[in-house]
Design a protein around this motif. Structure first.
Motif, PDB file in Angstrom:
ATOM      1  N   THR A 159      -6.918   4.560  -0.434  1.00  0.00           N
ATOM      2  CA  THR A 159      -5.533   4.776   0.002  1.00  0.00           C
ATOM      3  C   THR A 159      -5.155   3.612   0.903  1.00  0.00           C
ATOM      4  O   THR A 159      -5.310   3.661   2.131  1.00  0.00           O
ATOM      5  N   CYS A 160      -4.677   2.552   0.269  1.00  0.00           N
ATOM      6  CA  CYS A 160      -4.479   1.283   0.980  1.00  0.00           C
ATOM      7  C   CYS A 160      -3.525   1.420   2.173  1.00  0.00           C
ATOM      8  O   CYS A 160      -3.749   0.809   3.234  1.00  0.00           O
ATOM      9  N   SER A 161      -2.476   2.193   2.018  1.00  0.00           N
ATOM     10  CA  SER A 161      -1.466   2.277   3.070  1.00  0.00           C
ATOM     11  C   SER A 161      -2.028   2.874   4.364  1.00  0.00           C
ATOM     12  O   SER A 161      -1.504   2.616   5.459  1.00  0.00           O
ATOM     13  N   PRO A 169       2.148  -1.356   4.468  1.00  0.00           N
ATOM     14  CA  PRO A 169       1.935  -0.228   3.534  1.00  0.00           C
ATOM     15  C   PRO A 169       2.877  -0.256   2.346  1.00  0.00           C
ATOM     16  O   PRO A 169       2.454  -0.014   1.196  1.00  0.00           O
ATOM     17  N   LYS A 170       4.147  -0.526   2.585  1.00  0.00           N
ATOM     18  CA  LYS A 170       5.115  -0.555   1.488  1.00  0.00           C
ATOM     19  C   LYS A 170       4.799  -1.660   0.495  1.00  0.00           C
ATOM     20  O   LYS A 170       4.921  -1.475  -0.730  1.00  0.00           O
ATOM     21  N   GLU A 173       1.726  -0.590  -1.646  1.00  0.00           N
ATOM     22  CA  GLU A 173       2.066   0.440  -2.619  1.00  0.00           C
ATOM     23  C   GLU A 173       2.916  -0.112  -3.758  1.00  0.00           C
ATOM     24  O   GLU A 173       2.750   0.283  -4.921  1.00  0.00           O
ATOM     25  N   ASP A 176       0.681  -1.695  -6.314  1.00  0.00           N
ATOM     26  CA  ASP A 176      -0.412  -0.873  -6.837  1.00  0.00           C
ATOM     27  C   ASP A 176      -1.782  -1.288  -6.293  1.00  0.00           C
ATOM     28  O   ASP A 176      -2.746  -1.521  -7.059  1.00  0.00           O
TER      29      ASP A 176
END
Length: 295
Positions: A159-161, A169-170, A173, A176
């Protein structure tokens, strides 16, 4: 001088056809004695003619041999006729077959082009080697030049964000991001966290790097003996990408001090860890390319 009587004077010559030897009358006693001087003179004349004939015959033989050589030389040219052309018109060296002309020839071969290491870290389909914080950042410390950095805590999430802050984070996302690994190193009272975001393709990683700005920051990672840092103070950050990876650094003081342009040590630790991360990604591609070529 005639030694006989009656009939015309004649002498026998062995080298003259149809010549007849004239009998010379001689009486053993009381008659005329032979003219020895004339006989010697005639013998000398005959010997001289024989020598002339031998010399002439040898000259003719020499001429015949020379002619045979000339004919052989002309015949070697294949024309059967002598040529009066100057030597400048003789065949050039390029026209004369050489010994190497008979050497066997082989069809040219070419080795396949070497595999590009970057191809293996530009796509998840080819980048299949084991991956994790410990593979990219092994050991307990890192030496860059004469400087030794102590390795601290590591973290890994899909969950990279959750491991990013502000505008990052944006960006992750939107492109991907599939994984975000972090590791922290320290030197005295300065700490740096390196974050490596992973994407399926190099195009996705490039899009993430392009979309990042000065507020796209990875969360600093503390713990394991490393004090909290960069939670409210000014810190120095960097963003770079290579292949399907985007890597970030955030460096600051563990005592909460702001980083200024005069704090070269804070800049140095961020640059050193950024260079090391890049080299590790490159080595990853080289190892996979080498394995594929050898297999």
């Amino acid at each position: 001088m005639s030694l006989g009587q009656g009939g015309p004077d004649s002498q026998w010559d062995p080298w003259t056809p149809n010549s007849q030897q004239q009998q010379q009358p001689w009486s053993g006693g009381g008659g005329d004695t032979p003219d020895w001087a004339a006989l010697a003179e005639a013998s000398e004349a005959r010997a001289k003619r024989r020598r002339l004939l031998f010399v002439g015959g040898g000259a003719l033989a020499t001429v015949a041999v020379a002619a045979a050589v000339a004919v052989a030389v002309v015949s070697a040219d294949g024309s059967g006729q002598a040529s009066d052309s100057p030597s400048s018109q003789l065949p050039s060296a390029a026209e004369i077959p050489s010994a190497s002309a008979a050497a066997p020839s082989f069809a040219p071969t070419s080795a396949p082009p070497p595999l590009d290491p970057k191809d293996f870290i530009s796509s998840a389909k080819k980048d299949t080697a084991a991956l994790g914080p410990e593979t990219l950042f092994p050991g307990t410390q890192l030496t860059m030049g004469e400087t030794v950095y102590k390795k601290g805590p590591t973290a890994d999430t899909t969950t990279c964000s959750s491991a990013a802050q502000q505008t990052l984070p944006k960006v992750l996302e939107a492109n991907d991001c599939t994984r975000l690994m972090r590791v922290t190193y320290t030197k005295d009272d300065i700490a740096v966290t390196v974050g490596v975001a992973v994407f399926d393709t190099a195009a996705k990683a490039t899009g993430a790097k392009s979309g990042a700005d000065t507020k796209s920051i990875v969360k600093p990672l503390s713990g394991g003996g490393v004090s909290s840092f960069c939670t409210g103070a000014v810190c120095r950050t960097t963003t770079n990408s290579y292949g399907r990876y985007v890597y970030f650094t955030i460096a600051g003081f563990t005592n909460g001090k702001d980083v200024t342009e005069k704090d070269t040590a804070a800049f140095q630790i961020g640059d050193d860890l950024g260079k090391f991360t890049f080299r590790q990604i490159v080595r990853r591609g080289e190892a996979q390319a080498s394995a594929a070529a050898g297999g």
